[in-house]
Design a protein around this motif. Sequence first.
Motif, short mmCIF file in Angstrom:
data_model
loop_
_atom_site.label_atom_id
_atom_site.label_comp_id
_atom_site.label_asym_id
_atom_site.label_seq_id
_atom_site.Cartn_x
_atom_site.Cartn_y
_atom_site.Cartn_z
N SER A 65 1.00 -1.15 -0.08
CA SER A 65 -0.02 -0.01 -0.12
C SER A 65 0.84 1.24 -0.06
CB SER A 65 -1.00 0.05 1.13
OG SER A 65 -0.18 0.46 2.46
N ARG A 66 1.96 1.21 0.55
CA ARG A 66 2.91 2.34 0.96
C ARG A 66 3.41 2.50 -0.52
NH1 ARG A 66 4.36 0.55 6.23
NH2 ARG A 66 5.68 -0.86 5.33
N SER A 67 3.53 1.57 -1.55
CA SER A 67 4.35 1.66 -2.76
C SER A 67 3.30 2.40 -3.75
CB SER A 67 4.53 0.43 -3.45
OG SER A 67 3.61 -0.47 -3.73
N THR A 68 2.13 2.61 -3.31
CA THR A 68 1.08 3.16 -4.49
C THR A 68 1.55 4.69 -4.58
OG1 THR A 68 -0.31 3.77 -2.62
CG2 THR A 68 -0.77 1.66 -3.75
N ALA A 69 2.34 5.18 -3.65
CA ALA A 69 2.58 6.61 -3.97
C ALA A 69 3.59 6.68 -5.16
CB ALA A 69 3.43 7.34 -2.60
N TRP A 70 4.18 5.72 -5.43
CA TRP A 70 5.07 6.03 -6.68
C TRP A 70 4.49 5.86 -8.19
CZ3 TRP A 70 9.89 7.08 -5.78
CH2 TRP A 70 10.56 6.97 -4.62
N SER A 71 2.99 5.48 -8.15
CA SER A 71 2.11 5.85 -9.17
C SER A 71 1.90 7.17 -9.53
CB SER A 71 0.84 5.01 -8.96
OG SER A 71 0.87 3.82 -8.78
N VAL A 72 2.01 7.92 -8.52
CA VAL A 72 1.85 9.54 -8.68
C VAL A 72 3.08 9.82 -9.36
CG1 VAL A 72 1.79 11.79 -7.57
CG2 VAL A 72 0.64 9.73 -6.62
N ILE A 73 4.36 9.31 -9.12
CA ILE A 73 5.46 9.95 -9.84
C ILE A 73 5.38 9.35 -11.13
CG2 ILE A 73 8.05 9.57 -9.97
CD1 ILE A 73 7.36 10.93 -7.41
N SER A 74 4.90 8.18 -11.31
CA SER A 74 4.91 7.56 -12.77
C SER A 74 4.05 8.52 -13.76
CB SER A 74 4.39 6.20 -12.80
OG SER A 74 4.31 5.77 -14.08
N ALA A 75 2.90 9.00 -13.13
CA ALA A 75 1.81 9.68 -14.07
C ALA A 75 2.24 11.11 -14.22
CB ALA A 75 0.53 9.68 -13.16
N ILE A 76 3.07 11.66 -13.18
CA ILE A 76 3.67 12.93 -13.54
C ILE A 76 4.81 12.94 -14.41
CG2 ILE A 76 5.00 14.74 -12.28
CD1 ILE A 76 2.88 14.39 -9.83
N GLU A 77 5.34 11.74 -14.43
CA GLU A 77 6.65 11.81 -15.43
C GLU A 77 6.04 11.88 -16.70
OE1 GLU A 77 10.56 8.81 -16.19
OE2 GLU A 77 8.90 8.12 -15.16
N PHE A 78 5.13 11.22 -17.04
CA PHE A 78 4.56 11.18 -18.36
C PHE A 78 3.80 12.28 -18.83
CE2 PHE A 78 1.45 10.18 -21.72
CZ PHE A 78 1.95 9.40 -22.82
N HIS A 79 2.84 12.85 -17.91
CA HIS A 79 2.03 14.12 -18.35
C HIS A 79 2.67 15.36 -18.01
CE1 HIS A 79 -1.51 11.99 -19.91
NE2 HIS A 79 -1.52 11.02 -19.24
#
Length: 306
Positions: free
Chosen positions: A93-107
Amino acid sequence: MQSTAIDLFAGLGGWSTGARMAGINVLWAANHWPEAVKWHAENHPTTAHICQDLHQADWTDVPKHDLLLASPCCQGHSKARGKTSGNPQHDASRSTAWSVISAIEFHRPPFAIVENVAEFLGWALYPAWLSAMNALGYQVAEHVIDCADLGVPQNRIRLFLVCTKSKSPLHLRLEKLEHVSATSFIDLTAGNWSPVEKPGRAAATLARITSGRAAYGEQFVFSYYGNTKSGRSLLRPIGTITTRDRWAIVNGDKMRMLTAAETLAAMSFPPETKTPNNHRLTVHMAGNAVPPVAAARIIEAALKAA
């Protein structure tokens, strides 16, 4: 032109509802739980929805947007996790924060606002997460806020990270509003009441009620579990709403738990919010949400300060 947003880990839609209050068009929302996606779609029918683990998201399918809103799973950080803190599920569950990084890196949107419990700042990997945001060109302003100060009838301390493509962090000037009391949403004529002195009532519960009566008289609320040993005045905001029934109301010689409608109101969801005809499920989704009124205030302040 109207600003646009996407909502990661959207749940029941606290961020999306707050964005709508602030005049933002939410284009896309995602959550891994089908039930949450279903009810988010009921309340936001013009928003595109996806039910997916965002670790596997294809960001090319996500529309371009001005504002990214996200509430990564907080259970792995929250004090409420208790003895399950070593559970691998909480590490995931803590690792879900990395999805924010992934989305921001792309958009690379102009803004991102991330909500979590304040303990997120103490996560061992928070410095690395922050460094990743900085590497992408974003400054991060940390705001630990009691949502009651923003007009929510609930003392709910949460972290809001305002992420901007700027030379320095954008610290918001948030007007501290007069607190809204629990009387604003509690309906003493509603719900299923039972006698306080009901056979089998736990001694700890009766002790809390006795302490509450001594402090606040015949009408008050108290926490059915947790470390609180007394009651709480109805003239204050209620305490933090969680994902399971927590707050009980005492009215003379009778008591009951908050209704689902009262729980939603305590979270500042509009009365027209659609929810399942299931008390436990509604409370669970509400307790996981961002209070929409707080979300709106923060979005408005961020856009004004930009």
